[in-house]
Motif scaffolding. Sequence first.
Motif, PDB file in Angstrom:
ATOM      1  N   LEU A   1       6.080   7.559  -8.613  1.00  0.00           N
ATOM      2  CA  LEU A   1       5.275   8.493  -8.339  1.00  0.00           C
ATOM      3  C   LEU A   1       4.663   9.088  -9.496  1.00  0.00           C
ATOM      4  CD1 LEU A   1       6.551  10.567  -5.225  1.00  0.00           C
ATOM      5  CD2 LEU A   1       4.410   9.095  -5.192  1.00  0.00           C
ATOM      6  N   ARG A   2       5.567   9.351 -10.370  1.00  0.00           N
ATOM      7  CA  ARG A   2       5.241   9.969 -11.571  1.00  0.00           C
ATOM      8  C   ARG A   2       4.489   9.026 -12.526  1.00  0.00           C
ATOM      9  NH1 ARG A   2      10.490  13.319 -12.231  1.00  0.00           N
ATOM     10  NH2 ARG A   2       9.787  15.280 -11.128  1.00  0.00           N
TER      11      ARG A   2
ATOM     12  N   TYR B   1       8.791   2.790   4.067  1.00  0.00           N
ATOM     13  CA  TYR B   1       9.639   3.931   3.417  1.00  0.00           C
ATOM     14  C   TYR B   1       8.858   5.148   3.426  1.00  0.00           C
ATOM     15  CZ  TYR B   1      12.956   0.514   1.341  1.00  0.00           C
ATOM     16  OH  TYR B   1      13.817  -0.711   1.387  1.00  0.00           O
ATOM     17  N   PHE B   2       9.482   6.271   4.005  1.00  0.00           N
ATOM     18  CA  PHE B   2       8.606   7.535   3.921  1.00  0.00           C
ATOM     19  C   PHE B   2       9.624   8.479   2.784  1.00  0.00           C
ATOM     20  CE2 PHE B   2       8.519   5.709   8.004  1.00  0.00           C
ATOM     21  CZ  PHE B   2       7.281   5.914   8.489  1.00  0.00           C
ATOM     22  N   LEU B   3       8.577   8.800   2.001  1.00  0.00           N
ATOM     23  CA  LEU B   3       9.205   9.818   1.057  1.00  0.00           C
ATOM     24  C   LEU B   3       8.449  11.238   1.196  1.00  0.00           C
ATOM     25  CD1 LEU B   3      10.688  11.008  -1.817  1.00  0.00           C
ATOM     26  CD2 LEU B   3       8.634   9.775  -3.055  1.00  0.00           C
ATOM     27  N   PHE B   4       9.508  12.219   1.520  1.00  0.00           N
ATOM     28  CA  PHE B   4       9.031  13.503   1.656  1.00  0.00           C
ATOM     29  C   PHE B   4       9.171  14.466   0.501  1.00  0.00           C
ATOM     30  CE2 PHE B   4       9.914  12.298   5.805  1.00  0.00           C
ATOM     31  CZ  PHE B   4       9.157  13.033   6.743  1.00  0.00           C
ATOM     32  N   LEU B   5       8.163  15.018   0.045  1.00  0.00           N
ATOM     33  CA  LEU B   5       8.354  15.914  -1.098  1.00  0.00           C
ATOM     34  C   LEU B   5       7.882  17.200  -0.558  1.00  0.00           C
ATOM     35  CD1 LEU B   5       6.828  14.334  -4.295  1.00  0.00           C
ATOM     36  CD2 LEU B   5       9.139  14.349  -3.705  1.00  0.00           C
ATOM     37  N   GLN B   6       8.929  18.321  -0.550  1.00  0.00           N
ATOM     38  CA  GLN B   6       8.613  19.524  -0.194  1.00  0.00           C
ATOM     39  C   GLN B   6       8.155  20.633  -1.361  1.00  0.00           C
ATOM     40  OE1 GLN B   6      11.699  21.339   2.102  1.00  0.00           O
ATOM     41  NE2 GLN B   6      10.670  23.491   2.178  1.00  0.00           N
ATOM     42  N   HIS B   7       6.960  21.026  -1.157  1.00  0.00           N
ATOM     43  CA  HIS B   7       6.360  21.953  -2.213  1.00  0.00           C
ATOM     44  C   HIS B   7       6.652  23.418  -1.849  1.00  0.00           C
ATOM     45  CE1 HIS B   7       3.816  18.553  -3.787  1.00  0.00           C
ATOM     46  NE2 HIS B   7       3.929  18.236  -2.640  1.00  0.00           N
TER      47      HIS B   7
ATOM     48  N   PHE C   1       4.677  10.476   1.169  1.00  0.00           N
ATOM     49  CA  PHE C   1       4.195   9.055   0.841  1.00  0.00           C
ATOM     50  C   PHE C   1       4.719   8.028   1.800  1.00  0.00           C
ATOM     51  CE2 PHE C   1       4.422  12.274  -2.558  1.00  0.00           C
ATOM     52  CZ  PHE C   1       3.136  11.917  -3.080  1.00  0.00           C
ATOM     53  N   LEU C   2       4.042   7.288   2.417  1.00  0.00           N
ATOM     54  CA  LEU C   2       4.430   6.072   3.235  1.00  0.00           C
ATOM     55  C   LEU C   2       4.275   5.064   2.369  1.00  0.00           C
ATOM     56  CD1 LEU C   2       3.490   5.248   6.858  1.00  0.00           C
ATOM     57  CD2 LEU C   2       3.295   3.654   5.219  1.00  0.00           C
TER      58      LEU C   2
ATOM     59  N   ARG D   1       0.758  -1.198   0.042  1.00  0.00           N
ATOM     60  CA  ARG D   1       0.090  -0.049   0.072  1.00  0.00           C
ATOM     61  C   ARG D   1       0.845   1.503  -0.062  1.00  0.00           C
ATOM     62  NH1 ARG D   1      -3.844  -2.281   4.804  1.00  0.00           N
ATOM     63  NH2 ARG D   1      -1.658  -2.180   6.106  1.00  0.00           N
ATOM     64  N   VAL D   2       0.205   2.451  -0.268  1.00  0.00           N
ATOM     65  CA  VAL D   2       1.091   3.892  -0.287  1.00  0.00           C
ATOM     66  C   VAL D   2      -0.025   4.712   0.383  1.00  0.00           C
ATOM     67  CG1 VAL D   2       2.323   5.341  -1.594  1.00  0.00           C
ATOM     68  CG2 VAL D   2       2.210   3.228  -2.741  1.00  0.00           C
ATOM     69  N   PHE D   3       0.200   5.196   1.261  1.00  0.00           N
ATOM     70  CA  PHE D   3      -0.187   5.981   2.199  1.00  0.00           C
ATOM     71  C   PHE D   3       0.245   7.289   1.663  1.00  0.00           C
ATOM     72  CE2 PHE D   3      -0.476   2.099   4.546  1.00  0.00           C
ATOM     73  CZ  PHE D   3      -1.824   2.006   5.140  1.00  0.00           C
ATOM     74  N   ILE D   4      -0.914   8.395   1.720  1.00  0.00           N
ATOM     75  CA  ILE D   4      -0.683   9.826   1.251  1.00  0.00           C
ATOM     76  C   ILE D   4      -1.091  10.828   2.321  1.00  0.00           C
ATOM     77  CG2 ILE D   4      -0.820  11.446  -0.835  1.00  0.00           C
ATOM     78  CD1 ILE D   4      -1.332   8.984  -2.637  1.00  0.00           C
ATOM     79  N   PHE D   5      -0.067  11.618   2.460  1.00  0.00           N
ATOM     80  CA  PHE D   5      -0.060  12.654   3.360  1.00  0.00           C
ATOM     81  C   PHE D   5       0.358  13.844   2.984  1.00  0.00           C
ATOM     82  CE2 PHE D   5       0.780   8.689   5.662  1.00  0.00           C
ATOM     83  CZ  PHE D   5      -0.118   8.551   6.572  1.00  0.00           C
ATOM     84  N   TYR D   6      -0.669  15.008   3.538  1.00  0.00           N
ATOM     85  CA  TYR D   6       0.262  16.347   3.564  1.00  0.00           C
ATOM     86  C   TYR D   6       0.767  16.665   4.580  1.00  0.00           C
ATOM     87  CZ  TYR D   6       0.629  21.436   3.273  1.00  0.00           C
ATOM     88  OH  TYR D   6       1.035  22.438   3.346  1.00  0.00           O
ATOM     89  N   TYR D   7       1.930  17.267   4.663  1.00  0.00           N
ATOM     90  CA  TYR D   7       2.626  17.650   5.853  1.00  0.00           C
ATOM     91  C   TYR D   7       2.983  19.096   5.988  1.00  0.00           C
ATOM     92  CZ  TYR D   7       7.183  17.811   3.704  1.00  0.00           C
ATOM     93  OH  TYR D   7       8.245  18.217   2.874  1.00  0.00           O
ATOM     94  N   GLN D   8       3.081  19.432   7.284  1.00  0.00           N
ATOM     95  CA  GLN D   8       3.656  20.740   7.655  1.00  0.00           C
ATOM     96  C   GLN D   8       4.812  20.743   8.435  1.00  0.00           C
ATOM     97  OE1 GLN D   8      -0.007  22.944   8.963  1.00  0.00           O
ATOM     98  NE2 GLN D   8      -0.302  23.780   7.010  1.00  0.00           N
ATOM     99  N   PHE D   9       5.867  21.599   8.381  1.00  0.00           N
ATOM    100  CA  PHE D   9       6.706  21.754   9.295  1.00  0.00           C
ATOM    101  C   PHE D   9       6.170  22.262  10.492  1.00  0.00           C
ATOM    102  CE2 PHE D   9       8.985  22.190   5.204  1.00  0.00           C
ATOM    103  CZ  PHE D   9       9.866  21.139   5.165  1.00  0.00           C
ATOM    104  N   GLU D  10       6.701  21.710  11.547  1.00  0.00           N
ATOM    105  CA  GLU D  10       6.371  22.293  12.811  1.00  0.00           C
ATOM    106  C   GLU D  10       7.630  22.427  13.536  1.00  0.00           C
ATOM    107  OE1 GLU D  10       3.598  19.981  15.335  1.00  0.00           O
ATOM    108  OE2 GLU D  10       1.984  21.326  14.795  1.00  0.00           O
TER     109      GLU D  10
END
Length: 173
Positions: free
Chosen positions: A59-60, A94-100, A108-109, A18-27
Amino acid sequence: MLAEADIKMPSIEGSLKRVFIFYYQFEESRNLSEVKHRLEKNKFVIVNSKELGEMVDYLRDRLIPLVNLIPPERIDYNNAIIARSLTVHPTMIYFLFLQHDDKGGSLFLFETVNSWYSCGKILHSMRAFDRNAGIRSKFTGLFIPSRRVFLKGAQVLEDESAYLSGNQSSFHQ
């Protein structure tokens, strides 16, 4: 401790559950460099550029067309990192962070077939991961590669259990 070059990620095709998709914000972390430092301090390994390229290609090619996500125009070590647990072998997550932008981005988990976690356990465990990384994340959806199915937000737990029991009528393809 293993060197970055010693960390080998299996080929993505066929190894994902599975691939879990999140939006993240820096804290507490203000950028990906701080996220990387915090994760390394908390027994995570940042994997190398070959794996980054393979994940970004996945991803692409597979995810972005299905989930209506607009990735950063250019993805490299300035705006992306991949982490995995140093203590779990074989790797389950695996955790993939893409900074927008300077506030955050997409997370992406990637759960491998080696994982025995339930969907609920993964979502619950994200609170601890967020604290370790110094971020706040919000779950947005789940991709099931074997079926090319994308589930949005709240429908995941109910629909995934229906999917796992063989009733696929409630899925959106």
